[in-house]
Design a protein around this motif. Structure first.
Motif, PDB file in Angstrom:
ATOM      1  N   VAL A 536      15.544 -13.973  47.781  1.00 36.25           N
ATOM      2  CA  VAL A 536      15.222 -14.655  49.030  1.00 36.25           C
ATOM      3  C   VAL A 536      13.950 -15.467  48.813  1.00 36.25           C
ATOM      4  O   VAL A 536      12.888 -14.909  48.502  1.00 36.25           O
ATOM      5  N   PHE A 537      14.075 -16.792  48.959  1.00 35.90           N
ATOM      6  CA  PHE A 537      12.948 -17.711  48.834  1.00 35.90           C
ATOM      7  C   PHE A 537      12.491 -18.141  50.223  1.00 35.90           C
ATOM      8  O   PHE A 537      13.289 -18.180  51.170  1.00 35.90           O
ATOM      9  N   GLY A 538      11.221 -18.488  50.343  1.00 33.40           N
ATOM     10  CA  GLY A 538      10.701 -18.967  51.615  1.00 33.40           C
ATOM     11  C   GLY A 538       9.252 -19.385  51.474  1.00 33.40           C
ATOM     12  O   GLY A 538       8.703 -19.444  50.357  1.00 33.40           O
ATOM     13  N   LEU A 539       8.602 -19.671  52.597  1.00 33.37           N
ATOM     14  CA  LEU A 539       7.193 -20.021  52.577  1.00 33.37           C
ATOM     15  C   LEU A 539       6.385 -18.779  52.220  1.00 33.37           C
ATOM     16  O   LEU A 539       6.573 -17.709  52.797  1.00 33.37           O
ATOM     17  N   LEU A 540       5.467 -18.940  51.288  1.00 37.23           N
ATOM     18  CA  LEU A 540       4.763 -17.784  50.747  1.00 37.23           C
ATOM     19  C   LEU A 540       3.719 -17.231  51.698  1.00 37.23           C
ATOM     20  O   LEU A 540       3.406 -16.045  51.660  1.00 37.23           O
ATOM     21  N   SER A 541       3.181 -18.051  52.587  1.00 30.82           N
ATOM     22  CA  SER A 541       2.083 -17.605  53.452  1.00 30.82           C
ATOM     23  C   SER A 541       2.566 -16.955  54.729  1.00 30.82           C
ATOM     24  O   SER A 541       1.785 -16.385  55.474  1.00 30.82           O
ATOM     25  N   THR A 542       3.870 -17.046  54.997  1.00 27.54           N
ATOM     26  CA  THR A 542       4.358 -16.532  56.271  1.00 27.54           C
ATOM     27  C   THR A 542       4.735 -15.061  56.153  1.00 27.54           C
ATOM     28  O   THR A 542       5.120 -14.579  55.103  1.00 27.54           O
ATOM     29  N   THR A 543       4.568 -14.355  57.225  1.00 29.68           N
ATOM     30  CA  THR A 543       5.023 -12.985  57.340  1.00 29.68           C
ATOM     31  C   THR A 543       5.952 -12.904  58.532  1.00 29.68           C
ATOM     32  O   THR A 543       5.865 -13.716  59.459  1.00 29.68           O
ATOM     33  N   PRO A 544       6.845 -11.935  58.542  1.00 27.47           N
ATOM     34  CA  PRO A 544       7.751 -11.835  59.683  1.00 27.47           C
ATOM     35  C   PRO A 544       6.982 -11.706  60.988  1.00 27.47           C
ATOM     36  O   PRO A 544       6.011 -10.954  61.072  1.00 27.47           O
ATOM     37  N   PRO A 545       7.339 -12.435  62.024  1.00 21.13           N
ATOM     38  CA  PRO A 545       6.646 -12.349  63.303  1.00 21.13           C
ATOM     39  C   PRO A 545       6.837 -10.981  63.928  1.00 21.13           C
ATOM     40  O   PRO A 545       7.776 -10.263  63.609  1.00 21.13           O
ATOM     41  N   PRO A 546       5.927 -10.584  64.817  1.00 15.69           N
ATOM     42  CA  PRO A 546       5.989  -9.244  65.397  1.00 15.69           C
ATOM     43  C   PRO A 546       7.138  -9.110  66.372  1.00 15.69           C
ATOM     44  O   PRO A 546       7.660 -10.095  66.881  1.00 15.69           O
ATOM     45  N   PRO A 547       7.524  -7.850  66.657  1.00 15.64           N
ATOM     46  CA  PRO A 547       8.548  -7.627  67.678  1.00 15.64           C
ATOM     47  C   PRO A 547       7.998  -7.948  69.059  1.00 15.64           C
ATOM     48  O   PRO A 547       6.796  -8.150  69.225  1.00 15.64           O
ATOM     49  N   PRO A 548       8.854  -8.011  70.076  1.00 17.00           N
ATOM     50  CA  PRO A 548       8.381  -8.289  71.432  1.00 17.00           C
ATOM     51  C   PRO A 548       7.354  -7.255  71.870  1.00 17.00           C
ATOM     52  O   PRO A 548       7.379  -6.109  71.415  1.00 17.00           O
ATOM     53  N   PRO A 549       6.424  -7.625  72.756  1.00 19.81           N
ATOM     54  CA  PRO A 549       5.425  -6.663  73.220  1.00 19.81           C
ATOM     55  C   PRO A 549       6.087  -5.486  73.913  1.00 19.81           C
ATOM     56  O   PRO A 549       7.139  -5.625  74.540  1.00 19.81           O
TER      57      PRO A 549
END
Length: 698
Positions: A536-549
């Protein structure tokens, strides 16, 4: 404020379908839960749709500015137990092991299917892993079929297909049961990997007197027919097609269709494209079958018997249109079919590209001759009485009665499927030659440019293209070449290479190339199947966004953030409007801020919220205020939540009793099995409207 009767928009609906649940073993990967990805990021079939166009036009993250060796690269590499010939698939927002994940599915030649977390940055355990081998069986050794082009074993070769409405994956596995070779069609629950019901052994027959026939019947032979062609889900059926193992033995080009009712398969139709002859395999670089929105099925066949021009049933080296019941409706066969067949120059080595809005099909074979066929009048067969194979007429482009034909070699030998892109400066078709470059051709007025507009220098592969619609600066052509290098090119000019995986080989190297491999591009990720991994390739600086509050989600529909309501998001369809007039909230308990009632989304539209706990109860509060009409009966609409209608012929003015007066409708609903709540607004009169949405744990 714009007069609302002019605000008419096309309805875009997102529905959460029913789910068939079974128990099964789940190997859990405790990767971080993912924030809901857009529903349109799902990749459920080969090359993203039944046109096989390889167009990933909902890619909002990757663009020509950030795809470079500094910002983009390999994020994770998952080991698997065999070669990944089947293209990976992707479904967002699935609840597996108690958490929501964006999921990559992969299948191997060892008859194993995997589900992986697409957002992980280290290779933990799969979310689940299941073997489709019956007890005591093995994947088929290549020696058992006397064909060495796929070694050492043959199992799942074709790309499965997923029905997201039922969370069902249809997949064909091939195994050796003590010397007996067997194909089975499975229906897997994508949440567990387990069979929803027993698989069906693939078999079939058709009337005919061709090779392998007996008593006027040709029977499907699993020992001589290879299931390489990607599965198609259309017309409520699963279509499965077959070619040969290295042209060894008595074989035919078969298409078998099956229905599935959630508990069992039923074979519906069986079609043999050379029933009175031989060969005619259907493969097309692993693609093979296309389907249009009218229920038609299209294929291009390989070398084989042809006699359709004299009333026979045999369609070797032909492009054929079938109806949903697999009856021939029309066809095109090149004037030099005899030469193609004699020289092993299959027309069907390349998969057809269907351009549905243009009623056109583009294909080529080993000869590299480009054919543009009108799908409503395909041209049939035109004989050339002066034809001599290798002679003067062998390169003619004026004999066949089709929409356009370009000379041999225009595409180069094609063992892949052309890709299509609707870009900001026009439409383009991309073809990748076997052991050759990828070429771009403009597409205008139903015809290709006669020469390429740009060309790469890469070596083979099966190119696809990603973009954010027609937005400039977002078109990227992706190709995994036959040397195992992933390339990214500017789709507007293939001479501009943005990235390749050898630029930082210590980080991004790929362990090899699997023949006919096609990559997936979705939600900022490029997913690659290899001989032993899923990368799986992608942007290196990104992390998965958090779940809903944990306290839920509050959305200001049509407007900016108004704490605690966030700015409008997660919608599909509709338009927005706003007013400055004060809103009377005296009749509402726990009203939203004034700013929420002063903006709205209107038309026909939907909201899809994911990342919720599957099956958990939520309070949905819909905020309304009539800001245009001054009488009851002027605006009427319906609202459904997860497919259940909760408001029927709803009238904001009549319910509130006045213009500029807030009203709230409240419901308790359960999140779907995939952790989704989808709210659909459908106009009855004028335009549906909502001002604010709250989804709060009950």
């Amino acid at each position: 404020m714009m007069h609302e009767k002019s605000r008419r928009l096309t309805f875009t609906a997102l529905f959460a379908g029913p789910l068939l649940l079974v128990s099964g073993l789940v190997a859990v990967n405790f990767a971080p839960a993912a924030r809901a990805a857009p529903a349109n990021t799902a990749v459920t079939t080969y090359r993203n749709d039944n046109s096989r166009d390889g167009q990933y036009s909902s890619e909002t993250i990757l663009n020509t500015s950030n795809v470079n060796v500094s910002d983009f690269g390999k994020r994770v590499s998952y080991p698997v137990d065999g070669q990944v010939y089947a293209q990976p698939l992707y479904i967002p927002n699935l609840t597996i092991g108690g958490s929501v994940h964006n999921v990559v599915f992969a299948a191997t030649e060892n008859d194993t299917v995997y589900a992986f977390d697409a957002d992980a940055t280290s290779a933990g355990a799969p979310l689940w892993k299941v073997s489709l081998l019956p007890s005591g069986a093995t994947a088929v050794p290549f020696s058992a079929v006397s064909c060495g082009d796929l070694q050492p074993v043959i199992g799942i070769t074709s790309t499965p297909v997923i029905d997201p409405a039922t969370n069902t994956m249809y997949v064909v596995a091939y195994d050796d049961e003590g010397g007996k070779l067997v194909y089975r069609l499975h229906a897997l629950n994508i949440l567990t990997g387990q069979d929803i019901s027993p698989p069906i052994v693939i078999s079939g027959s058709a009337p005919g007197t061709g090779v392998g026939s007996s008593g006027g019947t040709v029977s499907f032979n699993p020992a001589t027919n290879r299931q390489r062609t990607s599965l198609v889900l259309a017309n409520g059926k699963i279509y499965v097609a077959f070619s040969s193992f290295c042209d060894v033995g008595a074989y035919h080009g078969w298409i078998l269709s099956y229905s599935y009712n959630g508990s069992s398969f039923t074979q519906v139709n069986a079609y043999d494209d050379t029933p009175n002859g031989s060969d005619g395999g259907i493969w097309g670089g692993d693609a093979g079958l296309d389907a249009d929105t009218n229920g038609n099925i299209y294929f291009a066949s390989g070398n084989g018997t042809f006699d359709a021009n004299t009333g026979g049933p045999d369609y070797g080296d032909s492009v054929v249109r079938l109806n949903s019941s697999l009856a021939v409706q029309d066809y095109f066969t090149p004037y030099n079919q005899q030469c193609l067949n004699q020289g092993d120059v299959d027309l069907g080595s390349g998969g057809p590209l269907l351009i549905q809005g243009a009623n056109a099909l583009i294909t080529a074979g080993k000869e590299g001759r480009a054919y543009v066929v009108n799908t409503t009048n395909m041209g049939k067969y035109t004989a050339d009485p002066n034809l001599v194979c290798g002679g003067t007429d062998s390169t003619s482009t004026t004999i066949d009665k089709i929409q356009q034909e370009l000379p041999p070699g225009t595409f180069g030998p094609l063992f892949s499927v052309p890709a299509f892109w609707n870009g900001p400066s026009g439409q383009f078709v991309y073809t990748t030659a076997s052991n050759g470059p990828t070429r771009a051709f403009s597409w205008s007025g139903g015809k290709l440019s006669t020469t390429p507009t740009s060309v790469t220098s890469a070596n083979g592969g099966d190119a696809v293209v990603s973009s954010n619609g027609t937005a400039a600066g977002t078109g990227i052509v992706w190709n995994l070449d036959s040397g195992g290098t992933l390339h990214a090119y500017n789709a507007s000019n293939l001479a501009t290479e943005l990235y390749n995986s050898t630029q930082d080989s210590s980080r991004d190297s790929i362990d090899g190339y699997v023949k006919f491999s096609s990559v997936v591009v979705t939600n900022g990720q490029v997913i690659v199947g290899t001989p032993a991994h899923v990368d799986v390739f992608g942007l290196l600086s990104t992390t998965p966004p958090p779940p809903p509050p944990p306290n839920g989600l509050q959305i200001n529909s049509g407007g900016p953030a108004a704490s605690p309501f966030v700015a409008d998001e997660d919608f599909a369809g509709g338009s927005t409007a706003s007013v400055t007039h004060a809103i009377d909230t005296s009749a509402v308990t726990n009203p939203a801020p004034q700013a929420v009632y002063q903006s709205n989304r209107f038309g026909n539209f939907s909201y899809s919220e994911g990342g919720l706990t599957a099956g958990a109860s939520f309070t949905v509060r819909l905020h309304f205020a009539e800001e245009f009409w001054t009488t009851a009966g002027a605006r009427i609409f319906n609202v459904s939540i997860n497919g259940q209608q909760v408001l029927t012929n709803f009238d904001i003015f009549a319910t509130a009793g006045a213009e500029y007066k807030a009203v709230v409708e409240q419901f308790t609903v359960a999140a779907s099995s995939t952790g989704m709540i989808t709210i659909v607004f459908t106009t009855v009169k004028d335009n549906a409207q909502v001002n604010g949405i709250e989804i709060i744990p009950a």
